[in-house]
Design an enzyme around this catalytic site. Sequence first.
Site, short mmCIF file in Angstrom:
data_model
loop_
_atom_site.label_atom_id
_atom_site.label_comp_id
_atom_site.label_asym_id
_atom_site.label_seq_id
_atom_site.Cartn_x
_atom_site.Cartn_y
_atom_site.Cartn_z
N ILE A 1 -12.21 -46.65 -23.45
CA ILE A 1 -11.56 -45.37 -23.17
C ILE A 1 -12.07 -44.29 -24.12
CG2 ILE A 1 -9.33 -44.15 -23.10
CD1 ILE A 1 -9.76 -46.17 -20.80
N ASP B 1 -14.25 -44.81 -35.81
CA ASP B 1 -14.28 -46.21 -35.37
C ASP B 1 -14.51 -47.11 -36.57
OD1 ASP B 1 -14.50 -47.46 -32.32
OD2 ASP B 1 -15.28 -48.78 -33.87
N SER C 1 -0.78 -46.18 -18.10
CA SER C 1 -1.91 -47.08 -17.83
C SER C 1 -2.60 -46.73 -16.52
CB SER C 1 -1.41 -48.52 -17.76
OG SER C 1 -0.77 -48.73 -16.52
N CYS C 2 -3.77 -47.31 -16.34
CA CYS C 2 -4.56 -47.05 -15.13
C CYS C 2 -3.77 -47.35 -13.88
CB CYS C 2 -5.84 -47.87 -15.17
SG CYS C 2 -5.57 -49.61 -15.58
N ASN C 3 -3.14 -48.54 -13.83
CA ASN C 3 -2.41 -48.91 -12.63
C ASN C 3 -1.24 -47.96 -12.38
OD1 ASN C 3 -3.68 -51.28 -11.48
ND2 ASN C 3 -3.14 -52.32 -13.39
N GLY D 1 5.30 -51.40 -11.91
CA GLY D 1 6.28 -50.69 -11.09
C GLY D 1 7.30 -49.97 -11.95
N HIS E 1 -9.47 -52.40 -10.36
CA HIS E 1 -8.29 -52.98 -9.76
C HIS E 1 -8.27 -52.60 -8.27
CE1 HIS E 1 -7.06 -53.69 -13.81
NE2 HIS E 1 -6.69 -52.47 -14.08
#
Lengths: 343, 343, 343, 343
Positions: free
Chosen positions: C9, C30, C136-138, C192, C217
């Site tokens: 990311i 980093d 998050s992505c989902n 969900g 996904h």
Amino acid sequence: MAVNGYGVIGKRVADAVARQEDMELAGVSDINADWRSRMVTQKGFRLYSAASEHNDAMRDSGLDVTGALDDLLSVAEIVVDCTPKHVAARNVEIYREKGIKFIVQGGEKHAVTGHSFVAEASYESALDRDSTRVVSCNTTSIVRTLTALKPAGLLHRARGTLLRRATDPWESHLGGIMNTLVPEPEIPSHQGPDARSVDPELDVITMAVKVPETLAHLHYWAVQLTRPAEKEEVLEAFRSSSRIALIRMADGLTAINTVKELMADLGRPHDNLYEVALWSDMLKVEGDELFYGYMVDNQAIVIPETIDAIRALVGKVRDPKESIAKTNAALGIGAVTQALGGQ
Amino acid sequence: MAVNGYGVIGKRVADAVARQEDMELAGVSDINADWRSRMVTQKGFRLYSAASEHNDAMRDSGLDVTGALDDLLSVAEIVVDCTPKHVAARNVEIYREKGIKFIVQGGEKHAVTGHSFVAEASYESALDRDSTRVVSCNTTSIVRTLTALKPAGLLHRARGTLLRRATDPWESHLGGIMNTLVPEPEIPSHQGPDARSVDPELDVITMAVKVPETLAHLHYWAVQLTRPAEKEEVLEAFRSSSRIALIRMADGLTAINTVKELMADLGRPHDNLYEVALWSDMLKVEGDELFYGYMVDNQAIVIPETIDAIRALVGKVRDPKESIAKTNAALGIGAVTQALGGQ
Amino acid sequence: MAVNGYGVIGKRVADAVARQEDMELAGVSDINADWRSRMVTQKGFRLYSAASEHNDAMRDSGLDVTGALDDLLSVAEIVVDCTPKHVAARNVEIYREKGIKFIVQGGEKHAVTGHSFVAEASYESALDRDSTRVVSCNTTSIVRTLTALKPAGLLHRARGTLLRRATDPWESHLGGIMNTLVPEPEIPSHQGPDARSVDPELDVITMAVKVPETLAHLHYWAVQLTRPAEKEEVLEAFRSSSRIALIRMADGLTAINTVKELMADLGRPHDNLYEVALWSDMLKVEGDELFYGYMVDNQAIVIPETIDAIRALVGKVRDPKESIAKTNAALGIGAVTQALGGQ
Amino acid sequence: MAVNGYGVIGKRVADAVARQEDMELAGVSDINADWRSRMVTQKGFRLYSAASEHNDAMRDSGLDVTGALDDLLSVAEIVVDCTPKHVAARNVEIYREKGIKFIVQGGEKHAVTGHSFVAEASYESALDRDSTRVVSCNTTSIVRTLTALKPAGLLHRARGTLLRRATDPWESHLGGIMNTLVPEPEIPSHQGPDARSVDPELDVITMAVKVPETLAHLHYWAVQLTRPAEKEEVLEAFRSSSRIALIRMADGLTAINTVKELMADLGRPHDNLYEVALWSDMLKVEGDELFYGYMVDNQAIVIPETIDAIRALVGKVRDPKESIAKTNAALGIGAVTQALGGQ
């Protein structure tokens, strides 16, 4: 006979011991309280815990636990250690204290037992010993094939590339690699030198790479012969080992998954391929050079070796050929060649 | 400059031509009416149909079709054929009739053009020719690496094991292999002999196997040197080729997917790895034997070669080094080594 | 603007920030001393260590280190935390002490910042805040698609099955799963409920399973509508979001790898798919039920959201639509639909 | 009893017939002359060619061919057709001419026989018929599970997402998909409607996607119940079917490969999972909605159904429960639940 550790190797050793007429399985020891340990009693074997402090937890999970490892070691003459690497090292001390004979797997160093075992190469030197080490799947295959070339005086030196399955099928949701290839960082990889722990005469160098499949290892070899040879002469040398199965692309056995299906069709437990499956029609001799490829079932190839190792340590069967023949008969080794109509 | 066939290779050749100061892309010809052909005009290139009878169907799909292949061949001096194997053979007749210079890919036989091309090995013999064949990805890598060993007089003979990616990433829902390894049935595999179409002096034998990944091929080599050598001497020989990138396990580049990510990080289109990526710390010299492994991006490695092949046929740039340097600069070749701080 | 953590990311956020006219990248922090950190300076960004005690090791590896995280935080107005989960929690304390605004990723809990961000749903409530969490992505994909159905009053409740890629392409030699499927042990899976952290009105239940691929996904949804509807009405609702790209099987976009190739062809860095790619011809309305499937690039979908989150916290751009339009323009969002000729 | 076609299904049907006390296997017909047909006689079954013109070629390959399909059909009362789709359609005409009873697989249309078979749902209507169709693996699992919910009056409608294994393990070097997901282009996919060929009352809609593994299908279901229910009530309904095996994540059965290993440990031929393996601890009831996931072994689930279908057509066993119990006993169905200590 006791088996300590009921994983990929342990479950196959237990099965194989149970199939031998001259062996009895005293029991199996493990630490898991899940479905894996249930399989031990389901198979009709006695289940022992790895240590008595686990007994309660295992019994609470509904497992029928006979006792702890200590109890098992008291009723067995010899133990096959099939526990993970770091655990095995600690176990060896226990075995020594108890004065029980033991066999460790190829993940341990040669020095742990001072003897490394492949039936066709070192059965006799293992007779009556207190312990031995059955070498790893890859090393077993290397010793089997290269020592088969020795009686004909063909072998000069061998250079191999080893494609290693990334993880085992049952746990391929752990430790897998996906859509990549992972070279072992060091050349030579350890398998070549390790073959010399069984046969110090071998001149072997190997390179290895992890590939994204779970079924079997695949080896490619370029062998410098001592002299020009005919292909048939080489095949004849390989046929001298009952644990090399010659297979053919022309029979439709064109990939490693197909060979595994053949094992399932033969009704072998866990689709075990005990033999080195070597493609005879792919094999090529060019002058004094030999090229071939073969498949190694990392879950199964050491099983017959372990059975023979047990016999060698016990010492009742003095002739390697007799032990090998007994093991082969009990496990159905030879059936591949027969099923394929001879090669 | 025309590109016939806008697939894995065609799209990369078109991109690369567009990046050269001394080349102009007349257009791209293809037969598809789906998203792939939309990308041609999206990129700002002129789109031609493979034959005029497709024009209507393609236009009905909303594609901006300039004309047919015939029209494209009339406005270009040279055509790079990137169509599938059987189609290319038929195209060659059309190119000959039209009197247009042409380049075919490595899937075609050497005899189709009578000349096989790898920039560092055969640029000069391609000068002013009507046609040449850019050899396959695997063969290109073999010629690059082995000819790099020749000036130092190190190379005697080379034996390689080739792990071939099963299919290309974009169409890996077609023709894939899953959880298996598929050996090529014949030893030697064709890549070794094919290297001799570029350099007949090479003594090369290869064995090949299809592996279940889509990213790149991976080669392992055991090379018999003419004499014992130092590792540094070998690395120096490889450094003499600008199209071999030495990489290191110790830099964290431990698998082929990581190397592809490096290409993405460098901002290369399609994550192209134009170089042979050879692990310098894995490479080993044992006496007069040399062992190493490298990665070949089958989608990208022939792109710089194709650009140089165009220049050779056109004939304006007479010096291979000049063409190679131009191509390298335009495609950012050299950036890997630089990005990694030199190797 | 600072980016802490240059992984999957972090590298994409840094790239995206650098493409915005109204943002400046102060630097990247980093901890790695391998090829990954080399890419930071290769890109022209300033490299900082995660802590000053790492400076020497990183410099010894030849890295051009400007300073440590502390120094970076002193010269930036806002920091995007892209470090792994447990590290981020500790960082938050540092950011709070320093009084710097910050953005965390979806791996953190809602409570960490008290605000969860998806541009089209919660930009306004993020204005001028000290911190937010980009979900998050989902979850981002769920909020984008379901809130798009709300203005038309269509949405009653949504039940989804989520196929999750097992690991990221660059590190797929770690943590992969092979030839298996691994269900998440709990139903409902967390995605969900997490959508309700952005929009508490959503009635969503999800089930999830890990699948052996690394690309993206894939979500399947069965939605209970408030009333029977026409397919076109639903598509129109989805078109209202600029971050849902309607694609078609009929265009040849028949699998997730093909869609990734389209991104590569569009020249997007790292083949990023910032949009939810939803198949319009596969979508089906049956009475008052709606069924559809879409693809989520877990590496890329949160990047435009993060850019908008930066703008919301800074507070200069008050209108969500203005920020979204700026971000879209800078990242080329909209190009998919355009490239495909509109859907 | 004759089996026509010795592939994935045919070999399992032949094995299963041979295990029934009340059935005799007259022989197996196939067309291959490679290792696969060798397995027929290796198993002790009589081998017939698909047509007499193949006899010579098969005998030349060393196969012991008893005769041709015609001969086999003359000595059997019933034939199970396990040939590929287009071949089966032609065979049906031959069976009809010969007046032999026959069973086709789920790849054929319902209309071919006018009857679709799942033992627990349609045994009685198949009694004494001339033919029936054993529905596909996915449809079998749908009928088994949903009809189990009917007696308790729980089922209103069911919406499923089906993850389909891409190809079979033995031929996964053909037709595989790699590192991708391939959605079926149409919603609903055919499996839902097909369930209604067995039970027209079912309200089922399915979406399907091909996933890159070879072991089994995985289904996720969201079921609208007729009323709020307790989880235990639902589990009790599923327990009423002897061919649904309740398994638990908590037992370590956390992925489909682990479940396959359990089958191997149970000593089942080909690691066959005849049951629907449904995770009981993952299953969730939320008000009047039910959510669960299960695994379908596409190679094995139809085998017990086929055995029962044979009995139904022959007509000697009139009671479905009697046939199912016989089949279960012969194949070891029930062992999973027992081995896991009941669920």
